[in-house]
Structure formats: structure tokens, C-alpha cells
Write an enzyme that holds these catalytic residues in place. Sequence first.
Site, PDB file in Angstrom:
ATOM      1  CG  HIS A 135      -1.978   1.026   1.152  1.00  0.00           C
ATOM      2  ND1 HIS A 135      -1.737   2.342   1.437  1.00  0.00           N
ATOM      3  CD2 HIS A 135      -3.279   0.948   0.769  1.00  0.00           C
ATOM      4  CE1 HIS A 135      -2.858   3.034   1.251  1.00  0.00           C
ATOM      5  NE2 HIS A 135      -3.811   2.204   0.837  1.00  0.00           N
ATOM      6  CD  GLU A 184      -5.502   1.906  -2.851  1.00  0.00           C
ATOM      7  OE1 GLU A 184      -6.670   1.945  -2.476  1.00  0.00           O
ATOM      8  OE2 GLU A 184      -4.537   1.975  -2.069  1.00  0.00           O
TER       9      GLU A 184
HETATM   10  P1  13P Z   1      -9.790   6.248   0.766  1.00  0.00           P
HETATM   11  O1  13P Z   1     -10.910   5.412   0.211  1.00  0.00           O
HETATM   12  O2  13P Z   1     -10.036   6.712   2.150  1.00  0.00           O
HETATM   13  O3  13P Z   1      -9.435   7.365  -0.187  1.00  0.00           O
HETATM   14  O4  13P Z   1      -8.509   5.314   0.879  1.00  0.00           O
HETATM   15  C1  13P Z   1      -8.162   4.534  -0.211  1.00  0.00           C
HETATM   16  C2  13P Z   1      -7.151   3.544   0.188  1.00  0.00           C
HETATM   17  O5  13P Z   1      -6.013   3.871   0.463  1.00  0.00           O
HETATM   18  C3  13P Z   1      -7.568   2.129   0.276  1.00  0.00           C
HETATM   19  O6  13P Z   1      -6.496   1.280   0.411  1.00  0.00           O
END
Ligand code: 13P
Length: 262
Positions: A96, A168
Site C-alpha cells: 500500500h 490506487e
Molecule cells: P480512501 O478510500 O479513504 O481514499 O482510501 C483509499 C485507500 O487507500 C484504500 O487502500
Amino acid sequence: MQKFYVVGNLKMNMSSREEVSQYLTVLHREAGQKTYEHVLGIICPSFVYLAQFDTLPKGMKKGAQNLFPEKIGAYTGEISPVMLKDDGVEYVIVGHSERRRYANETDEMIREKALSALKYYMTPIVCIGETGGERQAGETENILASQLRTLFSDLSKLQAEKIIIAYEPLWAIGTDAVPTTEELFRVRVFLRKFFTEIFDAQTAERIAVLYGGSVKSSLLGPVSWEAEMNGVLAGRESLFPYELVKMMGLFEEEAKRKQNEG
Ligand code: 13P
């Protein structure tokens, strides 16, 4: 047909057993006896509270937010894949951006962790993504390619298709900014092509790609199925059981709609 995934990353939220237990009570109430043919929910709490997630509503499994690649030994403060597996964890988030940032995880470390998860029969959900600056500079595809090249080098097709990728973009995490459907679709097409080049078209189709970053149920179509994503990785919204269950329901409806279309 590929299943849709709704992954909830609870991050370092909820700070007592009592709070977790309330969350689970609401989750069970919202989910009721609903069943899903085409959707899998995966909830990833903090390690400390994993045991409280042993009993989840139908269609949901528990995941972890990290692992250490070694099986056992003198690694103070770390959690091994064997421990997670023994605890009933089947999915584990790896790499992550918050771990890349705060724990200095590199692409090589992330590869080790993903391989370790696979070795112990867990599914790694590997996060990739570019910063706002890299996006502005038109570098998105190069960044994704370099993160993925390290991850997939020397992997067999069989190993590769067990990995779930979560796209992401860093600028979309925690900000309420989301990419347009066109941008996401371009990323999806790029990833499909990338996997086809390393493996083949069939393997490329089998590697699920999720979108993560400011996901909420009201945006689900534009950030997921309209861009041919296989699901979502939600942060803040996963702290609301109602939202998690709603997202699972919307994916189920979409899958049935697609099925009826033939
Ligand atoms: P948010 O949905 O709070 O923007 O976070 C996304 C995230 O990092 C999920 O792993």
C-alpha cells in the site's frame, strides 16, 4: 465470469475491542442473510483485531493489511504469513502507498511479500499507483510498468493470475478526487496489454484489477465497471458497514445485468 471484489481497508482505524464489536454488529445487521453469486467482500482490519472478524456475514472474508515475508524467527514486531494463514486470513494487502511511504517499502520488498503470500496460499492484493506530480508529467504508465515489472519478473502464469492488483493513484487517496472513467479505462487497457506481453491474453484476463482512492457507492459505476475494473479497494467508506454492503449489492446487480445481456 470474473467475480467483483469489494475490499475494505480499515487502515489504523477503530481503537478498541468495543468499537470493533459495534462495527461488526452493524455489519451483520446491514448484511442480514444476503448472498452473492458474483461478489466477494474482503475486510482488512488491524492485526490486533483480526480474531474478532472470524465470523463475518455471507460473502465476506477477512484479509490483512500487511505481512512479513519470512515464516518464523527473530523479526521483532513482524507478522508472518503462517500466523495469518493460521488465523484464517486468505487475502493480504501488499505494498500500500502508505507502507511505501511510512515504512519505506520498495518494489523488491513488495515482490517478496507477494511471493510469500502465494507460497502460503493467500491472495496478495498488490497496490500500485502514481503520485499527482507523476500524473501531471504524463508518467503514469511508466510508473505502473516499473512497479509491475519488478513484481511479475520470473513469475509463472499460474502465480501471476492469483495476484490481485489494486490501482490506487496516490493523489486520489483520502482526497475525494477520483480519476475520470476515461483515465481509468486507459489504465485498464494499458494493464491488459502489459500482462498480455509478459504472459498471454488469457492470463491477462485472469489478473483482477481493482480501483482504489476515494471510492464510495455513489461513484461505483464510473470508477469500476464502466472502466472494466474488477472491483474496488475502499478506505474511509469501508468504516461504514452500510456502504460496504451497498457496494456489494450494486456489484451483484451489475453482474446480473451483464449476465442477462448475454
Ligand atoms: P480512501 O478510500 O479513504 O481514499 O482510501 C483509499 C485507500 O487507500 C484504500 O487502500
